[in-house]
Motif scaffolding. Structure first.
Motif, PDB file in Angstrom:
ATOM      1  N   ALA A  86      -3.071  -5.465  -5.012  1.00  0.00           N
ATOM      2  CA  ALA A  86      -3.991  -6.589  -5.385  1.00  0.00           C
ATOM      3  C   ALA A  86      -3.435  -7.907  -5.675  1.00  0.00           C
ATOM      4  N   ASP A  87      -2.136  -7.786  -6.100  1.00  0.00           N
ATOM      5  CA  ASP A  87      -1.288  -9.223  -6.417  1.00  0.00           C
ATOM      6  C   ASP A  87      -0.911  -9.848  -5.127  1.00  0.00           C
ATOM      7  N   ARG A  97       2.002  -5.355  -7.054  1.00  0.00           N
ATOM      8  CA  ARG A  97       1.023  -4.271  -6.873  1.00  0.00           C
ATOM      9  C   ARG A  97       0.049  -5.056  -5.673  1.00  0.00           C
ATOM     10  N   ALA A 151      -2.366  -9.889  -2.468  1.00  0.00           N
ATOM     11  CA  ALA A 151      -3.634 -10.845  -1.848  1.00  0.00           C
ATOM     12  C   ALA A 151      -3.842 -12.014  -2.677  1.00  0.00           C
ATOM     13  N   ARG A 152      -3.375 -11.718  -4.209  1.00  0.00           N
ATOM     14  CA  ARG A 152      -3.914 -13.068  -5.184  1.00  0.00           C
ATOM     15  C   ARG A 152      -2.608 -14.079  -4.621  1.00  0.00           C
ATOM     16  N   PHE A 211       0.840  -1.094  -0.049  1.00  0.00           N
ATOM     17  CA  PHE A 211      -0.135  -0.164   0.016  1.00  0.00           C
ATOM     18  C   PHE A 211       0.767   1.336  -0.093  1.00  0.00           C
TER      19      PHE A 211
END
Lengths: 250, 328
Positions: A75-76, A73, A78-79, A54
């Motif tokens: 979002a990545d 990034r 979390a993936r 973040f």
């Protein structure tokens, strides 16, 4: 695969010359509960924001499962299986409890860009969502909007939403802050339960929770690591007592 | 407990009420041209579609675009040019207009989507001003005159659009299709993620959603549907002019959505009808229209913060809750 699920090397973050986090080498062992403690302004939340991307790092590297994720990034992250919670409880306020969890569950369906498909196509997720709701004791609030929940229940919902992603690793930012006694007991029990199959890194102020739950503790002051180890060792360290526990925990 | 049962029942009742409301509204729209001047109705429908499209990004995506006139107006120009100069059949002219507006939407979105709040509004405004000055300069738009006497033509070669009533029902059909697309989008898996992003973007990111992509898709969809509204309008009025790409049109669509209720399904429709009615019937006051509009807008924002439809929904929700839990 190495013992450490998450590792940082020389992690540093500067805000206009001010080093909020300085040269932090953190190692989180797989399958443990690792607590990050320290006085206010020590940089705990900044470390969290760096780990989850973040905030961009100024220097240093982050490895997750031996893979360099420094350039990823958010979002990545979390993936890859590392999911965070937030200090101020993060729910989707105008969604019901079930919808909150469903939004986390629906990503794996791969239909999240399908604007032509009916919302009913998500109803298959309700069974799993209801299981998670039950696990955190919110069953009677299934159809209540998150904004109407009491604070402690919002935190429970947030944890359930995080668990919906079935993460390998959870980053909990002050999971018990602002909670009453009963809620603290409930949330700690929940964290303990969850940790059986997962790794947890948490920032926590409540030292009795830290003492009860964590396997390893890292103490942060002024952006760098003061010491790390087991609670009994760390709590006897005179530097720690002076920097952090001196007053309230003597 | 009462609270666990009540919401389920309300949801069921609400969707049934929604169905009844839809049937009533469609029936009203079908007989409306017998009672009201059809050209005015067509204008209202075009703006209603435009406002609904805007609401998709502003109300559901949380992106306050201040440049939507660029899509609305450019699509109108392209459709008018295609129909008049290239001699395209009406439906193809509309398709070409929508495509042009959508491409603009991709470009705008690509540039602006990483910005938020006021910065997003400013970037979209700046881009749409570029379109305005482009439209002012290039020869094919005929500057201040606009593209006039655009032929309405025949839809699919046999439906004569020069008949006002026929034109009206075609416009109504286009509106309903556009509205249906928006309604479905809002109530789709995609819509869920979009609303989640509006509710709490950092949380949506931490759940693994690449939020910028969702916002971009919503923005492009909105641009496409705004273009559909603009293209249709240029066929109805047989005119594409600078007004439709002017920033005041972007402002107007913001106003419509706000007055009707941002983030409600029917709000933009109500707002569009209210504003076009005002413009129409207050036209006799000349330049005072803007002043009167301004006063109404201020009053609306002060008294009905969630817009007309938002306020009605609030009242209904409070009433149903009181019914569900009489003790509270």
């Amino acid at each position: 695969m190495s013992d450490f699920i998450l590792r940082t090397e020389g992690l540093t973050k500067e805000f206009r010359g001010f080093a909020a986090v300085r040269d932090v080498d953190l190692q989180v062992r797989r399958g443990t509960i690792h607590a990050l403690i320290g006085p206010n302004g020590a940089g705990k939340t900044t470390v969290f924001n760096l780990l989850t991307k973040f905030l961009p790092v100024t220097a240093g590297r982050i490895f997750y499962n031996d893979r360099d994720i420094t350039g990823d990034r958010p979002a990545d992250i979390a993936r890859r299986g590392m999911v965070r919670s937030f200090q101020i409880s993060a729910v989707f306020p105008h969604f019901t409890v079930r919808e909150n969890i469903r939004v986390a569950l629906q990503r794996v369906l791969g239909t999240s860009f399908h604007f032509w498909r009916s919302e009913r196509s998500l109803e298959g997720l309700h069974a799993r969502a209801d299981e998670l709701i039950e696990a955190v004791g919110l069953t009677e609030f299934t159809n209540v909007a998150a904004v109407e929940l009491a604070y402690g229940r919002k935190r429970a919902l947030e944890i359930a939403t995080t668990l919906a992603l079935d993460p390998e690793m959870l980053l909990l930012d002050e999971p018990t802050s602002g909670l009453g006694h009963e809620d603290i007991a409930r949330i700690s029990a929940l964290i303990k339960e969850v940790s059986k199959t997962r790794t947890i890194l948490m920032v926590e102020h409540n030292l009795s929770v830290v003492a009860e739950l964590s396997d390893t503790i890292t103490v942060l002051t002024r952006g760098h690591i003061l010491t790390q180890g087991r609670y009994e060792e760390v709590s006897k360290n005179p530097e720690v007592i002076e920097a952090y526990m001196g007053t309230g925990h003597g | 407990m009462v609270t666990t049962v009540a919401p389920v029942a309300t949801v069921g009742r609400r969707s049934r009420a929604g169905l009844v409301l839809t049937i009533v509204l469609v029936a009203l729209a079908l007989i409306a041209p017998l009672l009201v001047y059809p050209v005015f109705l067509m204008k209202a429908l075009c703006f209603a579609l435009f406002a609904c499209a805007f609401n998709l990004v502003a109300g559901y995506g949380g992106l306050l675009s201040f440049g939507h006139a660029a899509f609305f107006g450019s699509a109108g120009y392209v459709t008018a040019h295609a129909a008049k100069v290239w001699g395209f059949p009406t439906e193809l002219a509309i398709v070409v207009g929508v495509l042009a507006g959508t491409v603009l939407g991709v470009v705008f979105g690509w540039i602006a989507i990483r910005r938020q709040g006021i910065y997003f509004a400013m970037v979209t405004l700046a881009l749409s001003q570029m379109i305005y000055f482009y439209a002012l300069q290039v020869p094919f738009t005929h500057g201040e005159d606009g593209i006039q006497a655009v032929p309405r033509g025949h839809l699919f070669g046999f439906i004569d659009l020069n008949q006002t009533m026929t034109m009206y029902y075609v416009v109504l059909a286009i509106f309903l299709i556009g509205f249906a697309i928006i309604f479905r989008t809002i109530h789709s898996p995609f819509g869920q993620v979009l609303k989640a992003i509006r509710e709490n973007e950092p949380r949506a990111i931490s759940l693994g959603y690449r939020t910028e992509r969702y916002k971009l898709v919503a923005f492009i969809l909105s641009a496409a549907l705004s273009s559909l509204a603009g293209s249709t309008k240029s066929i109805v009025f047989q005119l594409a002019s600078l007004t439709d790409v002017h920033w005041s049109t972007s402002g107007e669509v913001v106003l419509m959505s706000l007055i009707g209720g941002l983030g409600t399904v029917l709000g933009p429709v109500v707002g569009a009808v209210v504003l076009t009615t005002m413009e129409n019937y207050l036209a006799q006051f000349g330049s005072w229209v803007t002043v009167i509009q301004g006063v109404i807008f201020v009053l609306c924002v002060l008294t009905l913060r969630s817009g007309i439809v938002g306020a009605i929904e609030d009242v209904l929700r409070r009433r149903s809750r009181r019914k569900a839990a009489p003790g509270v």
